[in-house]
Write a protein that holds these residues in place. Structure first.
Motif, mmCIF file in Angstrom:
data_model
loop_
_atom_site.group_PDB
_atom_site.id
_atom_site.type_symbol
_atom_site.label_atom_id
_atom_site.label_comp_id
_atom_site.label_asym_id
_atom_site.label_seq_id
_atom_site.Cartn_x
_atom_site.Cartn_y
_atom_site.Cartn_z
ATOM 1 N N ALA A 1 33.907 47.365 31.510
ATOM 2 C CA ALA A 1 35.170 47.483 30.785
ATOM 3 C C ALA A 1 35.553 46.158 30.126
ATOM 4 O O ALA A 1 36.008 46.124 28.977
ATOM 5 C CB ALA A 1 36.276 47.943 31.724
ATOM 6 N N LEU A 2 35.357 45.043 30.840
ATOM 7 C CA LEU A 2 35.673 43.739 30.269
ATOM 8 C C LEU A 2 34.772 43.438 29.075
ATOM 9 O O LEU A 2 35.245 42.946 28.039
ATOM 10 C CB LEU A 2 35.520 42.649 31.330
ATOM 11 C CG LEU A 2 35.689 41.207 30.840
ATOM 12 C CD1 LEU A 2 37.027 41.007 30.125
ATOM 13 C CD2 LEU A 2 35.544 40.222 31.997
ATOM 14 N N MET A 3 33.490 43.736 29.193
ATOM 15 C CA MET A 3 32.580 43.540 28.065
ATOM 16 C C MET A 3 33.066 44.309 26.841
ATOM 17 O O MET A 3 33.153 43.766 25.731
ATOM 18 C CB MET A 3 31.174 44.012 28.443
ATOM 19 C CG MET A 3 30.186 44.043 27.288
ATOM 20 S SD MET A 3 28.631 44.903 27.703
ATOM 21 C CE MET A 3 29.196 46.628 27.775
ATOM 22 N N ILE B 1 42.550 48.978 35.716
ATOM 23 C CA ILE B 1 41.234 48.441 35.371
ATOM 24 C C ILE B 1 41.383 47.054 34.765
ATOM 25 O O ILE B 1 40.798 46.079 35.244
ATOM 26 C CB ILE B 1 40.481 49.362 34.386
ATOM 27 C CG1 ILE B 1 40.208 50.718 35.036
ATOM 28 C CG2 ILE B 1 39.167 48.709 33.937
ATOM 29 C CD1 ILE B 1 39.551 51.732 34.111
ATOM 30 N N TYR B 2 42.207 46.924 33.728
ATOM 31 C CA TYR B 2 42.262 45.622 33.051
ATOM 32 C C TYR B 2 42.942 44.540 33.879
ATOM 33 O O TYR B 2 42.723 43.353 33.649
ATOM 34 C CB TYR B 2 42.854 45.726 31.642
ATOM 35 C CG TYR B 2 44.319 46.053 31.494
ATOM 36 C CD1 TYR B 2 45.311 45.141 31.861
ATOM 37 C CD2 TYR B 2 44.728 47.251 30.913
ATOM 38 C CE1 TYR B 2 46.658 45.433 31.685
ATOM 39 C CE2 TYR B 2 46.071 47.543 30.725
ATOM 40 C CZ TYR B 2 47.028 46.630 31.100
ATOM 41 O OH TYR B 2 48.368 46.908 30.914
ATOM 42 N N CYS B 3 43.745 44.918 34.873
ATOM 43 C CA CYS B 3 44.321 43.886 35.741
ATOM 44 C C CYS B 3 43.262 43.254 36.641
ATOM 45 O O CYS B 3 43.494 42.217 37.260
ATOM 46 C CB CYS B 3 45.460 44.460 36.583
ATOM 47 S SG CYS B 3 44.940 45.532 37.933
ATOM 48 N N MET B 4 42.055 43.886 36.707
ATOM 49 C CA MET B 4 40.953 43.363 37.509
ATOM 50 C C MET B 4 40.017 42.466 36.712
ATOM 51 O O MET B 4 39.038 41.946 37.251
ATOM 52 C CB MET B 4 40.142 44.527 38.114
ATOM 53 C CG MET B 4 40.888 45.341 39.142
ATOM 54 S SD MET B 4 41.201 44.342 40.628
ATOM 55 C CE MET B 4 42.369 45.408 41.478
ATOM 56 N N PHE B 5 40.276 42.288 35.424
ATOM 57 C CA PHE B 5 39.408 41.440 34.617
ATOM 58 C C PHE B 5 39.413 40.006 35.135
ATOM 59 O O PHE B 5 40.463 39.449 35.441
ATOM 60 C CB PHE B 5 39.868 41.429 33.158
ATOM 61 C CG PHE B 5 39.615 42.710 32.407
ATOM 62 C CD1 PHE B 5 38.875 43.742 32.956
ATOM 63 C CD2 PHE B 5 40.127 42.881 31.123
ATOM 64 C CE1 PHE B 5 38.647 44.924 32.255
ATOM 65 C CE2 PHE B 5 39.912 44.045 30.419
ATOM 66 C CZ PHE B 5 39.172 45.066 30.981
ATOM 67 N N ARG B 6 38.218 39.413 35.221
ATOM 68 C CA ARG B 6 38.051 38.021 35.594
ATOM 69 C C ARG B 6 37.026 37.406 34.644
ATOM 70 O O ARG B 6 36.379 38.109 33.891
ATOM 71 C CB ARG B 6 37.541 37.894 37.047
ATOM 72 C CG ARG B 6 38.436 38.553 38.084
ATOM 73 C CD ARG B 6 39.749 37.823 38.270
ATOM 74 N NE ARG B 6 40.528 38.389 39.358
ATOM 75 C CZ ARG B 6 41.423 39.387 39.230
ATOM 76 N NH1 ARG B 6 41.620 39.931 38.030
ATOM 77 N NH2 ARG B 6 42.093 39.830 40.255
#
Length: 292
Positions: free
Chosen positions: A163-165, A224-229
């Protein structure tokens, strides 16, 4: 006068949890089967390198890793020591391509199952050789394409990294031609491709993008996006597409995976490199002795 490059090298990294704990006063990294079997795994990889006519190096805890980690702190990239190691392998990969024409990185949990010469089978000039694979249920692989999952993921999950990609690619309005994030455990590259990737040259700009997307992605669900690192594999994948780096996909015989989706499956006989993510070395590849 510039010295000519050496031909090829295979390298791995083994950062001892004991050393990290003592120097940085942390208990984040724990001893696992990887550490118990480290000696055997290193000898096997070294034997494979010799069969390929390649040098072999093991990078361990030391001044270079300490300096690198401190640099991540300065750049406000550091999140945990595990992730620092993941960035470190890309740094070493980039450095070694200046010294060697062909560089293969192997995570220490990669077992050469057959001594087939990857350098002779795969032409690095055709692009970075790497593989991406899903580890989710089919329904979640599909739902992620619509921006949601049937569960709340963690930062290290393949779905979060994928998702981050995609989020980074969407934000930069570039085409992402892979359905899943690349896994860097087995990576074959050369200097041309690593220079074009420009991982560390764009690190601050990418950091700022991720921080913004972590709080305000417009496509993925908030859980989901709150888990981006600042994940190395997400960033590596994004930069391949952003900077139009040539790449080629490794198939299963060059990157077979043992994880939570196939925990009892033995390594097939036709596999060349087996990535034992679940660290069940004795069960999956029949490795009985911790000392080779």
């Amino acid at each position: 006068m510039i010295s000519p490059k050496k031909k090829r090298i295979i390298f791995t990294i083994h950062i001892s949890p004991e050393k990290v704990s003592k120097y940085f006063n942390t208990t984040e990294l724990k001893m696992t089967n990887l550490d118990l079997y480290a000696s055997t795994l290193q000898v096997k990889q070294k034997d494979y390198a010799e069969s390929c006519g390649a040098d072999y190096r093991i990078y361990k805890f030391g001044d270079k890793f300490i300096d690198f980690t401190e640099k991540l702190w300065e750049l406000n990239i550091f999140e945990e020591y595990y992730q620092s190691i993941q960035h470190y392998k890309i740094y070493i990969l980039e450095e070694l391509t200046k010294e060697y024409e062909e560089v293969l990185y192997l995570d220490l949990d990669v077992w050469p199952n057959k001594f087939v010469n990857i350098f002779e089978e795969i032409d690095v000039n055709d692009g970075i050789a790497i593989r991406g694979f899903t580890d989710d249920k089919p329904k979640d692989v599909e739902s992620l394409k619509e921006g949601w999952l049937h569960y709340k993921p963690i930062p290290r999950s393949v779905s979060t990294k994928t998702a981050l990609m995609r989020s980074l690619c969407n934000d930069s309005k570039i085409e992402c031609t892979s359905d899943v994030v690349f896994n860097t455990a087995i990576t074959l590259a050369n200097e041309e491709h690593m220079n074009k990737l420009n991982y560390f040259g764009e690190i601050e700009d990418t950091r700022n993008k991720i921080k913004r997307l972590t709080n305000n992605d417009t496509f993925f669900a908030d859980y989901i996006y709150c888990m981006f690192r600042f994940n190395n594999e997400s960033v590596f994948s994004y930069l391949i597409f952003k900077n139009k780096v040539e790449w080629q996909s490794l198939d299963e015989k060059w990157h077979w995976v043992s994880n939570h989706r196939n925990p009892d499956e033995l390594c097939p006989a036709n596999v060349n490199l087996a990535h034992i993510i679940n660290k069940q070395f004795s069960n999956i590849i029949g490795l009985k002795d911790k000392e080779y």
